[in-house]
Write a protein that holds these residues in place. Structure first.
Motif, mmCIF file in Angstrom:
data_model
loop_
_atom_site.group_PDB
_atom_site.id
_atom_site.type_symbol
_atom_site.label_atom_id
_atom_site.label_comp_id
_atom_site.label_asym_id
_atom_site.label_seq_id
_atom_site.Cartn_x
_atom_site.Cartn_y
_atom_site.Cartn_z
ATOM 1 N N PHE A 201 0.835 -1.201 0.000
ATOM 2 C CA PHE A 201 0.000 0.000 0.000
ATOM 3 C C PHE A 201 0.870 1.251 0.000
ATOM 4 C CE2 PHE A 201 -3.330 2.897 1.450
ATOM 5 C CZ PHE A 201 -4.459 2.354 0.876
ATOM 6 N N TYR B 141 2.622 1.685 -3.515
ATOM 7 C CA TYR B 141 1.704 2.110 -4.568
ATOM 8 C C TYR B 141 1.083 3.474 -4.274
ATOM 9 C CZ TYR B 141 2.544 -2.043 -7.156
ATOM 10 O OH TYR B 141 3.169 -3.000 -7.897
ATOM 11 N N ASP C 265 -10.546 10.427 -10.578
ATOM 12 C CA ASP C 265 -9.795 9.187 -10.383
ATOM 13 C C ASP C 265 -9.814 8.338 -11.648
ATOM 14 O OD1 ASP C 265 -8.852 9.531 -7.844
ATOM 15 O OD2 ASP C 265 -10.549 8.557 -6.867
ATOM 16 N N GLN D 3 -6.818 6.932 -13.913
ATOM 17 C CA GLN D 3 -6.638 5.495 -14.148
ATOM 18 C C GLN D 3 -6.563 5.171 -15.636
ATOM 19 O OE1 GLN D 3 -9.978 4.197 -11.865
ATOM 20 N NE2 GLN D 3 -8.947 4.573 -9.928
ATOM 21 N N LEU E 179 -2.210 -1.659 -9.096
ATOM 22 C CA LEU E 179 -2.285 -1.629 -7.634
ATOM 23 C C LEU E 179 -2.349 -0.217 -7.068
ATOM 24 C CD1 LEU E 179 0.019 -4.598 -6.651
ATOM 25 C CD2 LEU E 179 -2.461 -4.483 -6.746
ATOM 26 N N THR E 180 -2.249 0.802 -7.955
ATOM 27 C CA THR E 180 -2.471 2.155 -7.451
ATOM 28 C C THR E 180 -3.969 2.379 -7.202
ATOM 29 O OG1 THR E 180 -2.445 2.819 -9.753
ATOM 30 C CG2 THR E 180 -0.494 3.341 -8.447
ATOM 31 N N MET E 181 -4.802 1.550 -7.838
ATOM 32 C CA MET E 181 -6.247 1.776 -7.726
ATOM 33 C C MET E 181 -6.787 1.591 -6.306
ATOM 34 S SD MET E 181 -7.494 0.299 -11.394
ATOM 35 C CE MET E 181 -9.234 0.692 -11.244
ATOM 36 N N PRO E 182 -6.366 0.529 -5.576
ATOM 37 C CA PRO E 182 -6.859 0.422 -4.193
ATOM 38 C C PRO E 182 -6.550 1.677 -3.383
ATOM 39 C CG PRO E 182 -5.743 -1.603 -4.814
ATOM 40 C CD PRO E 182 -5.571 -0.645 -5.960
ATOM 41 N N VAL E 183 -5.376 2.268 -3.602
ATOM 42 C CA VAL E 183 -5.012 3.484 -2.876
ATOM 43 C C VAL E 183 -5.989 4.608 -3.231
ATOM 44 C CG1 VAL E 183 -3.217 5.208 -2.498
ATOM 45 C CG2 VAL E 183 -2.589 2.811 -2.862
ATOM 46 N N GLN E 184 -6.238 4.760 -4.535
ATOM 47 C CA GLN E 184 -7.145 5.825 -4.972
ATOM 48 C C GLN E 184 -8.553 5.614 -4.433
ATOM 49 O OE1 GLN E 184 -6.324 5.319 -9.151
ATOM 50 N NE2 GLN E 184 -5.412 7.357 -9.277
#
Ligand code: NA
Ligand code: NA
Lengths: 153, 302, 427
Positions: free
Chosen positions: A101, A104, B51, B55, C38-43
Motif C-alpha cells: 500500500f 503504490y 480518479d 486510471q 495496484l495504485t487503484m486500491p489506494v485511490q
C-alpha cells in the motif's frame, strides 16, 4: 520505548488532532460563510484534505493501541502453538499489505501530480495521496513491532 | 482477440445519456462481431471522475463521460468549452469538433497526457438558473447563493453572471434547497424530475448560460492497442449515438417543461439574454480564455 | 471476486483486524485482474475520505467526545434521571431516554453506545444491574442515534442511493419513537421480573424545573442543532461540525472548558475516527470487485425475476441483511449494498424512503449481533463482560428490536407519516 520513536508518536498524535480539529472548523466556517452570503470556495476541498490526513494518522494511533476490531473467538479455540503461528502469519500478511500500500501510494501520488483540487486550483491532489503514504508507513512500523512480539512469544 | 471497455458516468440510470451510451455499446459490439465490448456504469459506480481519468491515463481499460472544465486541467484551452454562452446550437458544436485547431488540442491531450477523446458532440442541453424568485437580468441574481459544480470555470462564470456560487456536491442539492441553505441551482431541465426539484424550487429562468458539452474519453494506450478499423468503429458510433442522444434530449425537454409547469413551477422565458451575454465576458477575461474563444469564433466565422 | 471474499472471511476468522482483512481481501481482486493496477486500491480508499457527506462521521464523533469531557452529557443525564428515576429500573429507563435525547444530536450508534456505557455503567453496576444487561442496554440504546436524525447511516444511504436525506431523516423519527417506547416497555417488564427497584420518588414539578434550569443548554442541544438545520444555516453533513462548536460554547458557559479536556476529547476522537473511517475506506477497495463484475446488476435482476411480489422480496432482503449483519459491519453493508438494493427496490415499486429507513435500521442491528458487531465489542469491552454474558442477559432487547422492525415492515406509515406531512404527498 526509544526516544526517537517517542518523538515520532508525539508528532503523529499532534498532527492527527490538528487535522481533525481543522477539518471540523473548516466545515463549520463553510456553513456559516454560506449563510452570511460569502461562501468559501475552498472549504469542502480543504476539509476533506485535512480529513484524509486525520484518518490515516488516526488509523495508526488506533493500531498502536489495539483499537482496530478483530474477531478472536476462533483463535482462542486453537492450541497455543497454533495460535502463535496464526498470529505470526496474520501480522506478516498485514505488514506485507501495508508495504504494498505504501509503495503504490507513492506511485499514485506521482501519477496524480497534475491533478489539482477543484476548489483550490494550484494545490496538487498529490498532497492528499501522500496521507495514505504517511499512514501506511507508520502502520507498517507498528505492524512490524507486532510481528516481532508474536515471534518472541 | 476481444477487448472490453468499462465506461463510467456520473448520471443516473434514467438519464437519456445512459440509454445513449448503451446504444453506442450495442452498435460497436454488433459491428465488431462482439470483439469490442463496452460495459456502461451509471451513478459513478467505478469511482469519481478525476480518479477514473487518472486510471485510464495509466492504460486501464476504462472510459469516462467528462467535460471541458476537467480536461482543461491538462490542456487549458479545452476549458473554453465550458464557458458561458460559448456556443449557441448543436450545429455549432459539431462544427467545432471538426476545426483543425481543436483537433490539435485533442491530439496534444492524447500525446502528452494519454487521454484520448473519442468524440465530443454529446450535449445535455442548456443550463438555466432555478430559483425561488424570477430572474430576468443579471441584477436579479445579486446576493443569490447558487449551487455550482466545484470547478473554477463554473464558479467564475456564475460569479460573472451576477450570482454567488456555492460549491456543493450534486447529492446535497435537494436537502440544501429544502433547508434554504442555498437559494437556487443552475441545472438542465432533465435534473428537475430526477430530483423532484419542484418540491423545493419555484422558477426556471431560461438564461441558457451554458450549453453543456460532454467529451467521451478513454486511455490513449488502450485506444492504440485496438486494430485501426475498431478505432474507427468506436469513433463513428460514438458520434452517431451522441447526435441521436442530443436530439432526443432536445425533444424530451418539451415534455419535461410541461410536467414542470403541472407541478407548479413557473418558467421565465423573457430573460434579457443580451445583458447576460455581456456580463459573461468578464468570466473569459478572468479565466484567460478570451483570446482562445475569439480565435475559435473567427475560425467558425462567427 | 469470490476469492476476494473468501480471503476476507478466512483472515477475519484467523483474528486479523477487520480493517486489514477487508483491505487484503480487496487487494486480492486487483492481483487477479491483469488489466488493473495496484495504485487503484489506494485511490479508492482515498476517494472515500474526499466525500463531503462522510464528514458527518468525524464531526459527530468529536462532538460526542467533547460533550462527554465538557459536562454536557452529565447534565443531560441528570435531567433524564429526574424525569425517569422513579420508575422501576429507573437507571435503565434513563439509558433509553438519554439514548433518545442523544439520538437527536449524535449520528453514530457506536459512539453513542460507548459514551453511555462509560457514563452510566459504573453507577448501574453499583445498583445491582448485571454487566451483560448494562452492555446490551447501552448498545441497543445506541440504535436510537441511527433512527433519530441526524443519522450517519441514513446520510450514507441517501447520498449513495440519491434519495432525499431530508425525507429519510423525517422518516427515521417515527421509528425512533416506536423503538424508544418498546425499549421502555421491555425494561419495565424486565425490571418487574428481575426485581430492579425505583431509585427516587416521583419528581415534583419543582425538581424537574431545577434539573431543567441547571442543564438548560445541554437539554437545548438537540433542539438548537435541529433548528440550525431547519433554518438553513447548515446542510445535514455540516451539523456535526456545528455540534462541536456548540459543545465548546456550552462548556464555556458552564465553565468546564479547558485545554486539557479539549485535548483529551481530540485524542479519543482521532482514534475513533482512524478506526471507523479507515474501515470505510478499505471497504471501498473490497467493494470494487463487485462493481467491476457488475454483481449489483445481477442481484437486482435476480430479485426482480425470482420474486415478483414486492412484500416477499422486501422480507427476503431484510432477512438477508440480518444474516449478513451477524458478520459484516453495518456501515460497510450500507455502502456495499445500497447501490445494489436501491435499483431493485425502485423496480419493485417500494418507496425508497421507507425502504431506506428499514434497510439502515436492519443493517444497524448487525452492530449488536455476534459474532461480529462493532457496538457489541465496544460496550462489552467498556463493561468488561464476555459476549456470552451479553447474549444471555441482553436477548430480550434484540427481540424487542426485531419486533419493532416487523411492525415497521407491516405498517409503512410508521416511517412515511412524517415525510408525507412535511413534504406533501409526492414522496
Ligand atoms: Na441520530
Ligand atoms: Na453482527
Amino acid at each position: 520505548m526509544s526516544r526517537p520513536a517517542n518523538v515520532l508518536q508525539r508528532v503523529e498524535e499532534f498532527l492527527a488532532k490538528a487535522f481533525l480539529l481543522a477539518s471540523t472548523l473548516i466545515v463549520f466556517a463553510g456553513g456559516v460563510g454560506r449563510f452570511l452570503g460569502h461562501p468559501l470556495d475552498w472549504s469542502i476541498d480543504l476539509a476533506t484534505f485535512t480529513f484524509a490526513w486525520a484518518v490515516f494518522l488516526g488509523g495508526d494511533l488506533a493500531l498502536r493501541e489495539n483499537r482496530h476490531v478483530a474477531v478472536e473467538n476462533l483463535l482462542h479455540l486453537l492450541p497455543p502453538g497454533a495460535r502463535r503461528w496464526a498470529r505470526v502469519g496474520v501480522w506478516l500478511l498485514v505488514a506485507l499489505f501495508l508495504a504494498l500500500f505504501f509503495v503504490y501510494s507513492l506511485q499514485a501520488a506521482y501519477q496524480t501530480r497534475f491533478r489539482s483540487f477543484q476548489g483550490i486550483p494550484g494545490f496538487s491532489y498529490a498532497w492528499v495521496t501522500l496521507s495514505a503514504s504517511a499512514g501506511s508507513l507508520l502502520m507498517l512500523l507498528t505492524a512490524l513491532g507486532r510481528l516481532r512480539q508474536a515471534l518472541k512469544e | 482477440q476481444t477487448y472490453t471497455l468499462r465506461f463510467n458516468h456520473v448520471l443516473g440510470p434514467n438519464h437519456p445519456y445512459h440509454a445513449g451510451f448503451q446504444a453506442w455499446a450495442e452498435r460497436v459490439a454488433q459491428r465488431t462481431g462482439g470483439d469490442l465490448r463496452i460495459l456502461v456504469f451509471h451513478s459513478s459506480q467505478l469511482g469519481i471522475e478525476e480518479d477514473i481519468i487518472e486510471q485510464l491515463r495509466q492504460g486501464i481499460p476504462l472510459g469516462q463521460n467528462t467535460d471541458g472544465a476537467r480536461l482543461g486541467n491538462y490542456v487549458k484551452e479545452l476549458g473554453v468549452f465550458n464557458g458561458p454562452y460559448f456556443v449557441e446550437s448543436y450545429e455549432e458544436v459539431e462544427k467545432l469538433a471538426s476545426l483543425p485547431v481543436v483537433q490539435g488540442w485533442v491530439e496534444r491531450l492524447a500525446k502528452q497526457y494519454g487521454i484520448r477523446v473519442v468524440c465530443f458532440n454529446w450535449v445535455q442541453g442548456y443550463r438555466h438558473f432555478m430559483t425561488n424568485k424570477p430572474v430576468r437580468r443579471p441584477e436579479d441574481l445579486r446576493g443569490l447563493r447558487i449551487r455550482t459544480p466545484p470547478a473554477p470555470v463554473w464558479q467564475e462564470s456564475v460569479r460573472a453572471l451576477g450570482a454567488t456560487p456555492v460549491a456543493l456536491p450534486f447529492g446535497e442539492i435537494y436537502s440544501a434547497l429544502q433547508q434554504r441553505a442555498i437559494d437556487g441551482a443552475e441545472l438542465v431541465y432533465a435534473n428537475i424530475p430526477d430530483m423532484s426539484l419542484w418540491e423545493v424550487l419555484r422558477y426556471v429562468n431560461e438564461t441558457k448560460h451554458f450549453l453543456l458539452i460532454n467529451f467521451q474519453v478513454v486511455g490513449e494506450a488502450w485506444y492504440q492497442r485496438l486494430p485501426a478499423n475498431y478505432r474507427q468503429i468506436l469513433r463513428e458510433e460514438c458520434v452517431r449515438a451522441g447526435r441521436e442522444t442530443s436530439m432526443r434530449i432536445q425533444q424530451e425537454e418539451a415534455r419535461i417543461k410541461q410536467l414542470v409547469q403541472q407541478r407548479g413551477m413557473t418558467i421565465v422565458s423573457d430573460v434579457d439574454l443580451a445583458a447576460f451575454r455581456k456580463a459573461a465576458e468578464t468570466a473569459y477575461e478572468r479565466l484567460g480564455l478570451k483570446a482562445v474563444r475569439d480565435a475559435l469564433y473567427q475560425a467558425l466565422r462567427k | 471476486m469470490l476469492l476476494s471474499f473468501a480471503v476476507f472471511l478466512l483472515l477475519l476468522l484467523l483474528g486479523m483486524p477487520v480493517v486489514f482483512a477487508i483491505g487484503i481481501g480487496g487487494l486480492v481482486f486487483f492481483l487477479t485482474q491483469p488489466g488493473l493496477q495496484l495504485t487503484m486500491p489506494v485511490q479508492l480508499a482515498l476517494a472515500e475520505t474526499q466525500n463531503f457527506s462522510l464528514l458527518a462521521i468525524p464531526t459527530f464523533i468529536l462532538a460526542s467526545n467533547l460533550m462527554n469531557e465538557l459536562g454536557v452529557t452529565r447534565r443531560l443525564l441528570r435531567f433524564a434521571h429526574v424525569a425517569t428515576g422513579f420508575m422501576r429500573g429507573g437507571l435503565a429507563q434513563v439509558s433509553v431516554l438519554l439514548g433518545f435525547l442523544m439520538g437527536g444530536v449524535s449520528g453514530s450508534a457506536i459512539a453513542d453506545a460507548t459514551m453511555q456505557a462509560r457514563l452510566l455503567g459504573p453507577e448501574m453496576v453499583r445498583r445491582g444491574y448485571s454487566r451483560g444487561f448494562i452492555a446490551a442496554l447501552q448498545g441497543f440504546s445506541g440504535l436510537l442515534a441511527v433512527a433519530i436524525p441526524p443519522s450517519i447511516g441514513l446520510i450514507l444511504y441517501g447520498s449513495i442511493g440519491q434519495v432525499s436525506i431530508g425525507q429519510l431523516f423525517a422518516g427515521g423519527i417515527g421509528v425512533g419513537v416506536l423503538l424508544a417506547a418498546v425499549y421502555m416497555l421491555t425494561v419495565a417488564l424486565l425490571a418487574r421480573s428481575r426485581g430492579y427497584l425505583p431509585e427516587t420518588a416521583p419528581p415534583t414539578a419543582k425538581e424537574v424545573g431545577a434539573a431543567l434550569r441547571e442543564g438548560f443548554f445541554a437539554v437545548l442541544f438537540p433542539f438548537l442543532l435541529l433548528a440550525a438545520l431547519r433554518f438553513g444555516v447548515f446542510v445535514p453533513s455540516e451539523v456535526g461540525a456545528a455540534a462541536v462548536v456548540y459543545a465548546l460554547l456550552v462548556g464555556l458557559i458552564y465553565r468546564e472548558l479547558s485545554l486539557e479536556r479539549v485535548n483529551r476529547a481530540l485524542a479519543h476522537s482521532v482514534r475513533d475516527v482512524g478506526m471507523v473511517a479507515l474501515l470505510i475506506a478499505m471497504a471501498a477497495v473490497l467493494g470494487y470487485g463487485m462493481k467491476w463484475e457488475m454483481f449489483p446488476q445481477q442481484v437486482s435482476a435476480f430479485l426482480l425475476e425470482a420474486v415478483q411480489n414486492p412484500q416477499v422480496a422486501l422480507l427476503l432482503i431484510l432477512l438477508a441483511l440480518l444474516v449478513l449483519g451477524t458478520v459484516l459491519d453495518s456501515t460497510v453493508m450500507i455502502i456495499l449494498l445500497t447501490p445494489i438494493l436501491v435499483p431493485a427496490a425502485k423496480a419493485l415499486g417500494i418507496d425508497l424512503v421507507y425502504f431506506g429507513v428499514l434497510m439502515v435500521m436492519t443493517c444497524a442491528v448487525g452492530l449488536l449481533t455476534p459474532p461480529v458487531g462493532l457496538s457489541m465489542y465496544s460496550v462489552c469491552s467498556v463493561m468488561g463482560c464476555s459476549i456470552g454474558e451479553y447474549v444471555r442477559e441482553g436477548w430480550p432487547l434484540l427481540v424487542a428490536t426485531l419486533l419493532v422492525l416487523l411492525l415497521v415492515y407491516l405498517f409503512p406509515g410508521v416511517v412515511l407519516f412524517l415525510p408525507r406531512l412535511l413534504f406533501g404527498g409526492g414522496v
